[in-house]
Design an enzyme around this catalytic site. Structure first.
Site, short mmCIF file in Angstrom:
data_model
loop_
_atom_site.label_atom_id
_atom_site.label_comp_id
_atom_site.label_asym_id
_atom_site.label_seq_id
_atom_site.Cartn_x
_atom_site.Cartn_y
_atom_site.Cartn_z
N LYS A 12 0.71 -1.19 0.18
CA LYS A 12 0.00 0.02 -0.26
C LYS A 12 0.88 1.13 0.05
O LYS A 12 1.94 1.13 0.28
CB LYS A 12 -0.92 0.10 1.11
CG LYS A 12 -2.02 -1.18 1.26
CD LYS A 12 -2.89 -0.96 2.32
CE LYS A 12 -4.01 -2.14 2.38
NZ LYS A 12 -5.01 -1.93 3.59
N PHE A 60 -15.90 2.86 6.79
CA PHE A 60 -14.43 3.06 6.57
C PHE A 60 -14.39 3.24 4.84
O PHE A 60 -13.15 3.38 4.29
CB PHE A 60 -13.39 2.58 7.15
CG PHE A 60 -13.60 0.81 7.01
CD1 PHE A 60 -13.02 0.09 5.84
CD2 PHE A 60 -14.41 0.14 7.93
CE1 PHE A 60 -13.10 -1.03 5.69
CE2 PHE A 60 -14.40 -1.15 7.85
CZ PHE A 60 -13.70 -1.73 6.72
N THR A 94 -5.20 -7.35 10.75
CA THR A 94 -5.79 -6.01 9.85
C THR A 94 -5.01 -5.00 10.60
O THR A 94 -4.51 -4.02 10.25
CB THR A 94 -7.11 -5.76 9.80
OG1 THR A 94 -7.49 -7.38 9.09
CG2 THR A 94 -7.58 -4.66 8.77
N ARG A 105 2.69 -6.47 9.19
CA ARG A 105 1.73 -5.29 9.71
C ARG A 105 2.42 -4.79 10.95
O ARG A 105 2.22 -3.71 11.33
CB ARG A 105 0.22 -5.61 9.77
CG ARG A 105 -0.21 -5.47 8.36
CD ARG A 105 -1.69 -6.16 8.30
NE ARG A 105 -2.35 -5.74 6.98
CZ ARG A 105 -3.42 -6.59 6.61
NH1 ARG A 105 -3.84 -7.54 7.49
NH2 ARG A 105 -3.75 -6.31 5.67
N ASN A 115 -2.03 0.20 6.86
CA ASN A 115 -1.44 -1.04 7.28
C ASN A 115 -0.43 -2.02 6.26
O ASN A 115 -0.46 -3.03 6.59
CB ASN A 115 -2.62 -1.98 7.68
CG ASN A 115 -3.50 -2.35 6.78
OD1 ASN A 115 -3.28 -1.88 5.69
ND2 ASN A 115 -4.56 -3.47 6.99
N HIS A 118 -2.09 -5.50 1.56
CA HIS A 118 -3.35 -6.05 1.55
C HIS A 118 -3.15 -7.54 0.79
O HIS A 118 -2.37 -7.73 0.20
CB HIS A 118 -4.36 -5.40 0.58
CG HIS A 118 -5.17 -6.13 0.08
ND1 HIS A 118 -6.57 -6.23 0.89
CD2 HIS A 118 -5.93 -6.90 -1.02
CE1 HIS A 118 -7.58 -7.20 0.15
NE2 HIS A 118 -7.00 -7.54 -0.95
#
Ligand code: CMP
Length: 136
Positions: A12, A60, A94, A105, A115, A118
């Site tokens: 990410k 979210f 998560t 993470r 985080n 994915h």
């Protein structure tokens, strides 16, 4: 039982921004997940909304789509024995606060939103997510 699977992994924006691409890739390869395909892209908010559409009802969702499209990401196809569950184990929970020691993470995540990675949550979703990014 061991079975060779493929799964989708995304590095990410928070992790790309902090130059963690190679560190994260080496966690996969050292754990016998090979990187079959790999590309760095910057998706639109609309593409992020399509990718995460299972989360549409969640509060979210808007922030999640804005975030995934906020900067470059790296999308990869990982392959190996039980790749879906192995990738999820390597990522950790998560929310980085709840992730086990030495998971990606725990090591690199900043928050539940930022985080760092994915990963597909089932073989069925892995197929869909791989097609989303790698089918022409
Ligand atoms: P990811 O595995 O990419 O799937 C959906 C993402 O939504 C998740 O990681 C988190 O980064 C983000 N998210 C934000 N808030 C929540 C929440 N309350 N529960 C689950 N995921 C959340």
């Amino acid at each position: 039982m061991n079975k060779i699977e493929q799964t989708l992994s995304i590095i990410k924006p928070d992790a790309v921004e902090r130059n963690l691409i190679e560190d994260i890739k080496s966690i996969f390869t050292q754990n016998n997940l090979s990187i079959k395909e790999n590309k760095k892209i910057h998706i639109t908010k609309e593409e992020a909304a399509e990718f995460y559409k299972v989360h549409q009802p969640k509060p979210f969702y808007e922030d999640l789509c804005a975030y995934l499209s906020s900067g470059p990401i790296v999308v990869m196809i990982l392959e190996g024995d039980n790749a879906v569950s192995k990738n999820r184990k390597l990522m950790g929970a998560t929310d980085p606060k709840n992730a086990e020691e030495n998971t990606i993470r725990k090591l690199y995540g900043l928050s539940i939103d930022k985080n760092s990675v994915h990963g597909s949550d089932s073989l069925e979703n892995a197929k869909k997510e791989i097609d989303f990014f790698f089918k022409n």
